[in-house]
Scaffold this motif. Structure first.
Motif, PDB file in Angstrom:
ATOM      1  N   THR A  23      -4.160  -1.713   3.639  1.00  0.00           N
ATOM      2  CA  THR A  23      -5.515  -1.598   3.095  1.00  0.00           C
ATOM      3  C   THR A  23      -5.889  -0.132   2.824  1.00  0.00           C
ATOM      4  OG1 THR A  23      -6.304  -1.723   5.355  1.00  0.00           O
ATOM      5  CG2 THR A  23      -6.487  -3.726   4.072  1.00  0.00           C
ATOM      6  N   GLY A  24      -5.415   0.768   3.706  1.00  0.00           N
ATOM      7  CA  GLY A  24      -5.668   2.199   3.502  1.00  0.00           C
ATOM      8  C   GLY A  24      -5.018   2.676   2.207  1.00  0.00           C
ATOM      9  N   ASN A  25      -3.765   2.253   1.981  1.00  0.00           N
ATOM     10  CA  ASN A  25      -3.046   2.676   0.769  1.00  0.00           C
ATOM     11  C   ASN A  25      -3.685   2.090  -0.498  1.00  0.00           C
ATOM     12  OD1 ASN A  25      -1.288   4.053   2.412  1.00  0.00           O
ATOM     13  ND2 ASN A  25       0.228   2.407   2.467  1.00  0.00           N
ATOM     14  N   LEU A  26      -4.093   0.810  -0.405  1.00  0.00           N
ATOM     15  CA  LEU A  26      -4.755   0.167  -1.557  1.00  0.00           C
ATOM     16  C   LEU A  26      -6.035   0.912  -1.930  1.00  0.00           C
ATOM     17  CD1 LEU A  26      -4.830  -3.726  -1.098  1.00  0.00           C
ATOM     18  CD2 LEU A  26      -4.324  -2.470  -3.198  1.00  0.00           C
ATOM     19  N   THR A  27      -6.791   1.290  -0.888  1.00  0.00           N
ATOM     20  CA  THR A  27      -8.061   1.989  -1.109  1.00  0.00           C
ATOM     21  C   THR A  27      -7.815   3.346  -1.766  1.00  0.00           C
ATOM     22  OG1 THR A  27      -8.849   0.930   0.899  1.00  0.00           O
ATOM     23  CG2 THR A  27     -10.183   2.729   0.043  1.00  0.00           C
ATOM     24  N   ALA A  28      -6.796   4.071  -1.258  1.00  0.00           N
ATOM     25  CA  ALA A  28      -6.489   5.391  -1.815  1.00  0.00           C
ATOM     26  C   ALA A  28      -6.077   5.255  -3.286  1.00  0.00           C
ATOM     27  CB  ALA A  28      -5.390   6.053  -0.998  1.00  0.00           C
ATOM     28  N   THR A  29      -5.302   4.208  -3.603  1.00  0.00           N
ATOM     29  CA  THR A  29      -4.868   4.009  -4.992  1.00  0.00           C
ATOM     30  C   THR A  29      -6.082   3.718  -5.872  1.00  0.00           C
ATOM     31  OG1 THR A  29      -2.845   3.043  -4.118  1.00  0.00           O
ATOM     32  CG2 THR A  29      -3.284   2.654  -6.456  1.00  0.00           C
ATOM     33  N   HIS A  30      -6.953   2.831  -5.396  1.00  0.00           N
ATOM     34  CA  HIS A  30      -8.133   2.446  -6.175  1.00  0.00           C
ATOM     35  C   HIS A  30      -9.049   3.647  -6.446  1.00  0.00           C
ATOM     36  CE1 HIS A  30     -11.716   0.358  -7.457  1.00  0.00           C
ATOM     37  NE2 HIS A  30     -12.388   0.891  -6.458  1.00  0.00           N
TER      38      HIS A  30
END
Ligand SMILES: [Zn+2]
Length: 199
Positions: free
Chosen positions: A151-158
């Motif tokens: 979820t942390g990586n998804l958020t950073a990508t978004h």
């Protein structure tokens, strides 16, 4: 047999992070046993806690005063040209303890959740975008300090995609952070190494 208000309190406390039904029950009965020393002063503190306001610049809570800024954003010695994006207030406390960062923060309050539709639209990035447009120096580097989880990586990508549209250069805390770990519970040495090795 058990008064309804006890069930209600247990249910509410069990919604707090890291607390299950069993612990919530123990907390509620313990509050009842320690009315004078814990429960009553806690009620007073909670009333004050709820009066705190969100910083208009980073979302961290602050005492209601004339300024709309928290003590970090209002501090003239903090570097306003650098922003670190974090998930939650307790991450800020961990990073501050490591004494490695003298910039300012932006607290997201949550992360993108892949099983919750539209969770990425919940973020209010407006205060961050206002800061970027009023201070072009910020574009040189915004640091992502999100936990290295899915979820942390998804958020950073978004958010990284949105910042790219504004020509912002972004970096991420380095590999020192253990995969699946949480910024909040990372020791100071690891935080310092991850900050130094950001890329
Ligand atoms: Zn602030």
């Amino acid at each position: 047999m058990v008064p309804e208000i006890i069930h209600s309190c247990i249910k509410r406390i069990a919604r707090l992070p890291g607390i299950g039904q069993r612990q919530a029950s123990r907390i509620v009965f313990s509050l009842l046993r320690s009315k004078e020393h814990v429960a009553t002063p806690l009620v007073t503190d909670l009333e004050h806690l709820l009066l705190l306001q969100s910083c208009s610049s980073c979302s961290f809570p602050h005492e209601p005063r004339e300024t709309t800024l928290c003590t970090i954003c209002a501090n003239p010695h903090r570097n306003k040209n650098t922003i670190m994006i974090i998930e939650k207030e307790t991450d800020l406390l961990t990073i501050e303890k490591a004494k490695i960062f003298n910039g300012t923060y932006f607290v997201l309050g949550s992360l993108v959740n892949p099983i919750e539709p539209d969770s990425e639209h919940r973020f209010n990035l407006q205060p961050l975008l206002v800061r970027i447009t009023t201070n072009p120096e910020i574009k040189k580097e915004i640091i992502f300090a999100l936990s290295p989880t899915a979820t942390g990586n998804l958020t950073a990508t978004h958010i990284g995609r949105i910042l790219k549209e504004h020509n912002v250069h972004t970096t991420h805390l380095g590999r020192g952070l253990p995969n699946g770990g949480d910024v909040e519970f990372t020791d100071e040495e690891t935080i310092i190494a991850a900050f130094t090795n950001r890329k």
